[in-house]
Design an enzyme around this catalytic site. Structure first.
Site, PDB file in Angstrom:
ATOM      1  N   ASP A   9       0.878  -1.162   0.000  1.00  0.00           N
ATOM      2  CA  ASP A   9       0.000   0.000   0.000  1.00  0.00           C
ATOM      3  C   ASP A   9       0.924   1.223   0.000  1.00  0.00           C
ATOM      4  OD1 ASP A   9      -2.372   1.601   0.463  1.00  0.00           O
ATOM      5  OD2 ASP A   9      -1.602   1.846   2.503  1.00  0.00           O
ATOM      6  N   ASP A  11      -0.075   5.096   0.749  1.00  0.00           N
ATOM      7  CA  ASP A  11      -0.332   6.076   1.815  1.00  0.00           C
ATOM      8  C   ASP A  11      -0.341   5.376   3.180  1.00  0.00           C
ATOM      9  OD1 ASP A  11      -0.853   8.325   0.086  1.00  0.00           O
ATOM     10  OD2 ASP A  11      -2.793   7.428  -0.382  1.00  0.00           O
TER      11      ASP A  11
HETATM   12  C1  BG6 Z   1      -5.845   5.892  -0.082  1.00  0.00           C
HETATM   13  C2  BG6 Z   1      -5.974   6.710   1.191  1.00  0.00           C
HETATM   14  O1  BG6 Z   1      -4.518   5.542  -0.287  1.00  0.00           O
HETATM   15  O2  BG6 Z   1      -6.314   6.638  -1.203  1.00  0.00           O
HETATM   16  C3  BG6 Z   1      -7.417   7.180   1.347  1.00  0.00           C
HETATM   17  O3  BG6 Z   1      -5.603   5.919   2.306  1.00  0.00           O
HETATM   18  C4  BG6 Z   1      -7.868   7.940   0.107  1.00  0.00           C
HETATM   19  O4  BG6 Z   1      -7.541   7.985   2.486  1.00  0.00           O
HETATM   20  C5  BG6 Z   1      -7.672   7.060  -1.131  1.00  0.00           C
HETATM   21  O5  BG6 Z   1      -9.236   8.304   0.208  1.00  0.00           O
HETATM   22  C6  BG6 Z   1      -8.044   7.775  -2.422  1.00  0.00           C
HETATM   23  O6  BG6 Z   1      -7.094   8.769  -2.665  1.00  0.00           O
HETATM   24  P1  BG6 Z   1      -7.142   9.821  -3.845  1.00  0.00           P
HETATM   25  O7  BG6 Z   1      -5.731  10.343  -3.909  1.00  0.00           O
HETATM   26  O8  BG6 Z   1      -7.535   9.087  -5.106  1.00  0.00           O
HETATM   27  O9  BG6 Z   1      -8.137  10.856  -3.467  1.00  0.00           O
HETATM   28 MG    MG Z   2      -2.803   3.086   3.564  1.00  0.00          MG
END
Ligand code: BG6
Ligand code: MG
Length: 212
Positions: A9, A11
């Site tokens: 993963d 984030d």
């Molecule tokens: C994930 C995060 O990696 O990505 C979430 O943990 C987030 O919090 C999701 O909502 C979607 O992200 P993005 O960048 O497409 O808005």
């Molecule tokens: Mg994560």
């Protein structure tokens, strides 16, 4: 080796973007007069942008059309994207960088499995744009974690079957997605508390021990 590939993963595992998500969502929540704090922000880990907004709207009394929802979510993303420009290779810790390099040198195939549609930008900002053998993210899936799609796509791109892949996750939705994909999971942070995390990582470099 116990595994042929490791799917990370992004984030909360490779780098930390929670505070940027928080700032961007806080702007929208304040506009709507909805209470929002770090605890609610923590519930948004691993799930899609719109699903995140739906959770924030649990605190909203008014009526909001689908079109307005789309506009608020787009506005949040514009704020978030501007904040991401502050990221640099300094946002990749030495520990994560060195562990990734060691795993690569040991012959593991390495991939990203992220719900984010901004994964490419984040990888570029932290200097990992060309590091991974495959990147599966919010742009190539139709269902977010806990659906297994993002990890199955990564395993497909790597040409490594699910049973030979290990997932590394910080979100409970991600641990569930790994289990649904038929992959073992190493949990870090909150995800380490899940019974579905086969390995509990106290720190990222613990991975070097668990994959042997
Ligand atoms: C994930 C995060 O990696 O990505 C979430 O943990 C987030 O919090 C999701 O909502 C979607 O992200 P993005 O960048 O497409 O808005
Ligand atoms: Mg994560």
């Amino acid at each position: 080796m116990k595994y042929k590939a490791i799917i990370f993963d992004l984030d909360g595992v490779i780098c930390h973007t929670d505070h940027y998500h928080y700032q961007a969502w806080k702007h929208i929540a304040d506009k709507l007069g909805v209470y929002f704090d770090e605890v609610i922000n923590n519930r948004l880990r691993g799930i899609s942008r719109m699903e995140s907004f739906e959770i924030i709207l649990e605190g909203y009394d008014g009526i909001i059309s689908d079109g307005e929802k789309m506009r608020y979510v787009a506005e949040k993303n514009e704020i978030y994207k501007k904040l991401l420009l502050d990221m640099s290779p300094k946002d990749l810790s030495d520990e994560v960088k060195e562990t990734l390099e060691k795993l690569k040198n040991q012959g593991f195939r390495l991939a990203i499995g992220s719900s984010s549609r901004n994964a490419g930008t984040i990888l570029r900002q932290i200097g990992l744009a060309r590091f991974f053998d495959a990147v599966s993210d919010g742009n190539n899936i139709s269902k977010s974690k806990p659906d297994p799609e993002v990890f199955l796509q990564a395993s497909h791109s790597l040409n490594v079957p699910p049973e030979d892949c290990l997932v590394v996750e910080d979100a409970r939705a991600g641990v569930e997605a790994a289990a649904a994909a038929g992959m073992d999971c190493a949990g870090i942070g909150d995800a380490a508390k899940s019974d579905l995390s086969i390995y509990k990582l106290n720190t990222f470099s613990d991975l070097l021990r668990v994959v042997q």
